[in-house]
Motif scaffolding. Structure first.
Motif, PDB file in Angstrom:
ATOM      1  N   UNK A 108       0.844  -1.200   0.000  1.00 16.88           N
ATOM      2  CA  UNK A 108       0.000   0.000   0.000  1.00 16.88           C
ATOM      3  C   UNK A 108       0.875   1.244   0.000  1.00 16.88           C
ATOM      4  N   UNK A 109       0.485   2.232  -0.768  1.00 17.71           N
ATOM      5  CA  UNK A 109       1.100   3.554  -0.719  1.00 17.71           C
ATOM      6  C   UNK A 109      -0.044   4.559  -0.667  1.00 17.71           C
ATOM      7  N   UNK A 110      -0.584   4.764   0.529  1.00 13.30           N
ATOM      8  CA  UNK A 110      -1.741   5.624   0.720  1.00 13.30           C
ATOM      9  C   UNK A 110      -1.284   6.948   1.335  1.00 13.30           C
ATOM     10  N   UNK A 111      -1.415   8.044   0.598  1.00 14.56           N
ATOM     11  CA  UNK A 111      -0.997   9.328   1.157  1.00 14.56           C
ATOM     12  C   UNK A 111      -1.920   9.765   2.294  1.00 14.56           C
ATOM     13  N   UNK A 112      -1.381  10.598   3.170  1.00 10.68           N
ATOM     14  CA  UNK A 112      -2.168  11.108   4.301  1.00 10.68           C
ATOM     15  C   UNK A 112      -3.303  11.984   3.798  1.00 10.68           C
ATOM     16  N   UNK A 113      -4.443  11.867   4.466  1.00 12.28           N
ATOM     17  CA  UNK A 113      -5.619  12.695   4.176  1.00 12.28           C
ATOM     18  C   UNK A 113      -6.038  13.357   5.482  1.00 12.28           C
ATOM     19  N   UNK A 114      -5.196  14.224   6.050  1.00  7.69           N
ATOM     20  CA  UNK A 114      -5.444  14.747   7.396  1.00  7.69           C
ATOM     21  C   UNK A 114      -6.767  15.498   7.519  1.00  7.69           C
ATOM     22  N   UNK A 115      -7.478  15.185   8.544  1.00  6.89           N
ATOM     23  CA  UNK A 115      -8.724  15.879   8.856  1.00  6.89           C
ATOM     24  C   UNK A 115      -8.700  16.375  10.302  1.00  6.89           C
ATOM     25  N   UNK A 116      -8.122  15.624  11.232  1.00  2.00           N
ATOM     26  CA  UNK A 116      -8.070  16.076  12.624  1.00  2.00           C
ATOM     27  C   UNK A 116      -6.993  17.149  12.814  1.00  2.00           C
ATOM     28  N   UNK A 117      -5.810  16.933  12.278  1.00  4.50           N
ATOM     29  CA  UNK A 117      -4.753  17.954  12.396  1.00  4.50           C
ATOM     30  C   UNK A 117      -5.175  19.233  11.694  1.00  4.50           C
ATOM     31  N   UNK A 118      -5.819  19.072  10.566  1.00  8.07           N
ATOM     32  CA  UNK A 118      -6.285  20.237   9.822  1.00  8.07           C
ATOM     33  C   UNK A 118      -7.401  20.956  10.582  1.00  8.07           C
ATOM     34  N   UNK A 119      -8.272  20.190  11.229  1.00  7.98           N
ATOM     35  CA  UNK A 119      -9.340  20.798  12.036  1.00  7.98           C
ATOM     36  C   UNK A 119      -8.748  21.612  13.178  1.00  7.98           C
ATOM     37  N   UNK A 120      -7.710  21.081  13.786  1.00  3.22           N
ATOM     38  CA  UNK A 120      -7.056  21.809  14.873  1.00  3.22           C
ATOM     39  C   UNK A 120      -6.427  23.100  14.350  1.00  3.22           C
TER      40      UNK A 120
END
Length: 149
Positions: A108-120
């Motif tokens: 697997x090579x799944x890039x990060x899809x940040x939602x919590x860090x971005x929400x902060x």
């Protein structure tokens, strides 16, 4: 009365932490719900791509983002905001990405899809404002209630 000061301080801190946490929860749920989806060849395809937050298909990730207030009382209040990893086991993989071989032997090579860090990051300023307003309201209630929360 020193006990009154302690109670007031703890109440203010608890309400401020809770208000900030609930604001971050709202921002995170909004981030997961951005974008659009469509069906292609019988499969749902997301309109969002990395590094944007994941799109909400069935709502499990969005619904699992909750505020845990079990430790919000006392001299050091703490509230946790985030998805329940037991309910949505893929939540961390979406937030941080994954590169390597999974338990099923797939590479697997799944890039990060940040939602919590971005929400902060996106919600920090308004979370601070919410915390300040909650602290002011708690102080006002204490004053009006003669020292009772």
């Amino acid at each position: 009365d020193s006990n009154l000061g302690k109670r007031l301080g703890e109440a203010i801190a608890a309400d401020a932490v809770s208000a900030a946490a609930f604001h971050i929860q709202t921002v995170a749920k909004q981030l997961v719900n951005r974008g659009r989806s469509e069906r292609k060849n019988g499969r749902w395809v997301s309109g969002s791509t990395a590094p944007d937050p994941p799109f909400n298909f069935r709502g499990r990730l969005q619904q699992s983002i909750q505020v845990d207030r079990r430790q919000v009382k006392g001299p050091k209040p703490l509230a946790r905001v985030g998805p329940d990893g037991k309910v949505v086991p893929y939540a961390a993989r979406l937030e941080f990405g994954f590169r390597g071989t999974d338990k099923k032997g797939r590479t697997i090579n799944q890039p990060a899809r940040p939602y919590m860090r971005r929400a902060l990051n996106e919600g920090a300023k308004k979370a601070k404002e919410a915390a300040m307003n909650a602290a002011k309201n708690t102080m006002r209630k204490f004053a009006q209630g003669g020292g009772r929360p």
